[in-house]
Each structure stands twice: as C-alpha cells, then as structure tokens.
Design a protein around this motif. Structure first.
Motif, PDB file in Angstrom:
ATOM      1  N   UNK A  43      13.274  -2.960 -10.014  1.00 54.21           N
ATOM      2  CA  UNK A  43      13.330  -2.581 -11.432  1.00 54.21           C
ATOM      3  C   UNK A  43      12.710  -3.634 -12.343  1.00 54.21           C
ATOM      4  N   UNK A  44      11.779  -3.188 -13.182  1.00 53.11           N
ATOM      5  CA  UNK A  44      11.142  -4.071 -14.148  1.00 53.11           C
ATOM      6  C   UNK A  44      10.072  -4.958 -13.545  1.00 53.11           C
ATOM      7  N   UNK A  45      10.434  -5.725 -12.553  1.00 58.49           N
ATOM      8  CA  UNK A  45       9.515  -6.693 -11.953  1.00 58.49           C
ATOM      9  C   UNK A  45       8.421  -6.020 -11.134  1.00 58.49           C
ATOM     10  N   UNK A  46       8.728  -4.910 -10.511  1.00 61.47           N
ATOM     11  CA  UNK A  46       7.747  -4.234  -9.670  1.00 61.47           C
ATOM     12  C   UNK A  46       6.497  -3.843 -10.438  1.00 61.47           C
ATOM     13  N   UNK A  47       6.676  -3.291 -11.624  1.00 62.38           N
ATOM     14  CA  UNK A  47       5.530  -2.890 -12.436  1.00 62.38           C
ATOM     15  C   UNK A  47       4.773  -4.101 -12.972  1.00 62.38           C
ATOM     16  N   UNK A  48       5.492  -5.169 -13.268  1.00 64.00           N
ATOM     17  CA  UNK A  48       4.836  -6.394 -13.739  1.00 64.00           C
ATOM     18  C   UNK A  48       3.982  -7.000 -12.622  1.00 64.00           C
ATOM     19  N   UNK A  49       4.504  -7.012 -11.413  1.00 64.73           N
ATOM     20  CA  UNK A  49       3.750  -7.537 -10.269  1.00 64.73           C
ATOM     21  C   UNK A  49       2.520  -6.673 -10.016  1.00 64.73           C
ATOM     22  N   UNK A  76      -7.639   0.971 -18.249  1.00 66.82           N
ATOM     23  CA  UNK A  76      -7.080   2.305 -18.433  1.00 66.82           C
ATOM     24  C   UNK A  76      -6.331   2.761 -17.190  1.00 66.82           C
ATOM     25  N   UNK A  77      -6.975   2.675 -16.041  1.00 68.07           N
ATOM     26  CA  UNK A  77      -6.333   3.077 -14.784  1.00 68.07           C
ATOM     27  C   UNK A  77      -5.099   2.238 -14.491  1.00 68.07           C
ATOM     28  N   UNK A  78      -5.208   0.933 -14.733  1.00 68.06           N
ATOM     29  CA  UNK A  78      -4.092   0.032 -14.434  1.00 68.06           C
ATOM     30  C   UNK A  78      -2.884   0.325 -15.328  1.00 68.06           C
ATOM     31  N   UNK A  79      -3.121   0.501 -16.620  1.00 65.55           N
ATOM     32  CA  UNK A  79      -2.006   0.766 -17.540  1.00 65.55           C
ATOM     33  C   UNK A  79      -1.409   2.147 -17.310  1.00 65.55           C
ATOM     34  N   UNK A  80      -2.251   3.106 -16.948  1.00 61.24           N
ATOM     35  CA  UNK A  80      -1.737   4.437 -16.614  1.00 61.24           C
ATOM     36  C   UNK A  80      -0.822   4.336 -15.392  1.00 61.24           C
ATOM     37  N   UNK A  81      -1.227   3.523 -14.421  1.00 63.60           N
ATOM     38  CA  UNK A  81      -0.430   3.303 -13.218  1.00 63.60           C
ATOM     39  C   UNK A  81       0.913   2.658 -13.564  1.00 63.60           C
ATOM     40  N   UNK A  82       0.891   1.682 -14.462  1.00 64.66           N
ATOM     41  CA  UNK A  82       2.136   1.017 -14.879  1.00 64.66           C
ATOM     42  C   UNK A  82       3.040   1.996 -15.594  1.00 64.66           C
ATOM     43  N   UNK A  83       2.483   2.773 -16.522  1.00 63.98           N
ATOM     44  CA  UNK A  83       3.289   3.745 -17.264  1.00 63.98           C
ATOM     45  C   UNK A  83       3.919   4.767 -16.323  1.00 63.98           C
ATOM     46  N   UNK A 133      -7.574   5.672 -25.356  1.00 61.31           N
ATOM     47  CA  UNK A 133      -6.505   5.890 -24.379  1.00 61.31           C
ATOM     48  C   UNK A 133      -5.794   4.575 -24.072  1.00 61.31           C
ATOM     49  N   UNK A 134      -6.539   3.479 -24.032  1.00 53.08           N
ATOM     50  CA  UNK A 134      -5.956   2.163 -23.785  1.00 53.08           C
ATOM     51  C   UNK A 134      -4.916   1.819 -24.851  1.00 53.08           C
ATOM     52  N   UNK A 135      -5.235   2.065 -26.098  1.00 55.69           N
ATOM     53  CA  UNK A 135      -4.297   1.796 -27.198  1.00 55.69           C
ATOM     54  C   UNK A 135      -3.063   2.695 -27.070  1.00 55.69           C
ATOM     55  N   UNK A 136      -3.291   3.970 -26.775  1.00 58.81           N
ATOM     56  CA  UNK A 136      -2.170   4.910 -26.618  1.00 58.81           C
ATOM     57  C   UNK A 136      -1.284   4.482 -25.440  1.00 58.81           C
ATOM     58  N   UNK A 139       0.911   1.574 -26.391  1.00 62.96           N
ATOM     59  CA  UNK A 139       2.030   2.041 -27.227  1.00 62.96           C
ATOM     60  C   UNK A 139       3.083   2.763 -26.393  1.00 62.96           C
ATOM     61  N   UNK A 140       2.642   3.600 -25.472  1.00 64.95           N
ATOM     62  CA  UNK A 140       3.592   4.322 -24.621  1.00 64.95           C
ATOM     63  C   UNK A 140       4.363   3.371 -23.707  1.00 64.95           C
ATOM     64  N   UNK A 141       3.693   2.346 -23.198  1.00 66.45           N
ATOM     65  CA  UNK A 141       4.381   1.364 -22.358  1.00 66.45           C
ATOM     66  C   UNK A 141       5.427   0.621 -23.177  1.00 66.45           C
ATOM     67  N   UNK A 142       5.085   0.232 -24.402  1.00 67.99           N
ATOM     68  CA  UNK A 142       6.057  -0.439 -25.277  1.00 67.99           C
ATOM     69  C   UNK A 142       7.247   0.486 -25.552  1.00 67.99           C
ATOM     70  N   UNK A 143       6.977   1.748 -25.798  1.00 66.40           N
ATOM     71  CA  UNK A 143       8.049   2.722 -26.028  1.00 66.40           C
ATOM     72  C   UNK A 143       8.907   2.898 -24.776  1.00 66.40           C
ATOM     73  N   UNK A 144       8.282   2.932 -23.609  1.00 63.35           N
ATOM     74  CA  UNK A 144       9.020   3.081 -22.357  1.00 63.35           C
ATOM     75  C   UNK A 144       9.900   1.855 -22.108  1.00 63.35           C
ATOM     76  N   UNK A 145       9.385   0.672 -22.382  1.00 68.37           N
ATOM     77  CA  UNK A 145      10.185  -0.552 -22.222  1.00 68.37           C
ATOM     78  C   UNK A 145      11.387  -0.494 -23.150  1.00 68.37           C
ATOM     79  N   UNK A 146      11.168  -0.101 -24.400  1.00 67.68           N
ATOM     80  CA  UNK A 146      12.269   0.005 -25.369  1.00 67.68           C
ATOM     81  C   UNK A 146      13.304   1.021 -24.878  1.00 67.68           C
ATOM     82  N   UNK A 147      12.827   2.181 -24.377  1.00 65.93           N
ATOM     83  CA  UNK A 147      13.754   3.218 -23.904  1.00 65.93           C
ATOM     84  C   UNK A 147      14.545   2.741 -22.688  1.00 65.93           C
TER      85      UNK A 147
END
Length: 163
Positions: A43-49, A76-83, A133-136, A139-147
C-alpha cells in the motif's frame, strides 16, 4: 560511410547506452514477470516504487533522444499506470497485469531508436494531447491520494472508536 551505415551505427550506439539496457531489464521484469503488479500490493509504497522505475525511460527520451513529445508520452503512460495501480482492493494490481506501461514505453522508444516514421509521427502528433492528459493525470493522482488518505483516516477513527 553512407546514410544507412550511419543510421545503423547511431542505432547501435543508442542500444548500447546504459539507460537503454536498464529500460530493457525493467520492461522484462516489471511487465513480463508481473513484478509491477506484485510491488503494487504494498500500500502506497508500491506505486511510488513503480513510478521510480520510469526514471530511465524519461532520462533516455529527454536526454539521449532529446524528444519532448516522446518524453510527454512516456510520462503519460507511467502516470496512467500509477493512477490505475492506486485503485484499492487489488483492482489496481489486477489492472497493472494488463496495462503494461513499461512495454508501451519501450515500444515507443524502440520506434524512435529504429527511426520508425509511423511511431515518430504518431508520438509527435499527440504531443499536445499528451501534455493535457499529463496535467489531468497529475490532478487525478493528487485527488486519489487525498481520497485514500481520507478513507484511511476514517477507517482509523472507526477502529479507534471501537476500542
């Protein structure tokens, strides 16, 4: 030396680059052996790694190939994968098995190394789309972290109130 020989020499030089070798290994282990999904279980660390594993791809696309559109597409691909990996209850980890961001990034980079006009044209045409898409995604990753933090706090207070 003719044009084809110069192109082949350039291709060999790029493929002998240490970052390229690292990207090839990461792609093999993270996507073919599903290490991305396994690491995502933490949890948490896996996506960061997993996000740290994109550093060689970003370095190679931005510093070696020197292509901003390619770098945007890689990010784009990397952040989509993280999200997608952040989706809770192992759903994100299952999606990670099928998304294979490293394989997609490696295919784009290989297209640039090989001089594949179709790949280069496609990546260059999507540069603005990739930037938006990178900006979006950020923002979605920040929202997901907050949630996820809010949900974790709620669960903690719920358990604490029981005891």
């Amino acid at each position: 030396m003719n044009k084809d020989e110069k192109r082949e020499l350039q291709r060999k030089r790029l493929m002998d680059n240490k970052a390229y070798q690292t990207m090839s290994g990461l792609t093999r282990y993270m996507d073919r052996y599903y290490l991305d999904a396994l690491i995502g279980i933490i949890p948490g660390w896996g996506d960061a790694i997993t996000l740290l594993c994109v550093v060689p791809f970003v370095y190679f696309s931005s510093r070696v190939i020197k292509s901003i559109p390619l770098t945007l597409a890689v990010l784009n691909n990397a952040l989509r994968d993280v999200l997608l990996g952040m989706i809770p209850f192992f759903v994100g980890d299952v999606i990670d098995i099928f998304h294979r961001a490293n394989t997609k990034n490696m295919a784009m980079i290989q297209g640039f190394v090989d001089g594949d006009e179709t790949v280069i044209k496609q990546v260059n045409q999507r540069a603005w789309q990739s930037a938006i898409v990178l900006i979006v995604l950020l923002l979605l990753i920040a929202l997901m972290i907050w949630a996820l933090i809010s949900f974790g706090s709620y669960l903690y207070s719920l358990v604490a109130s029981i005891f």
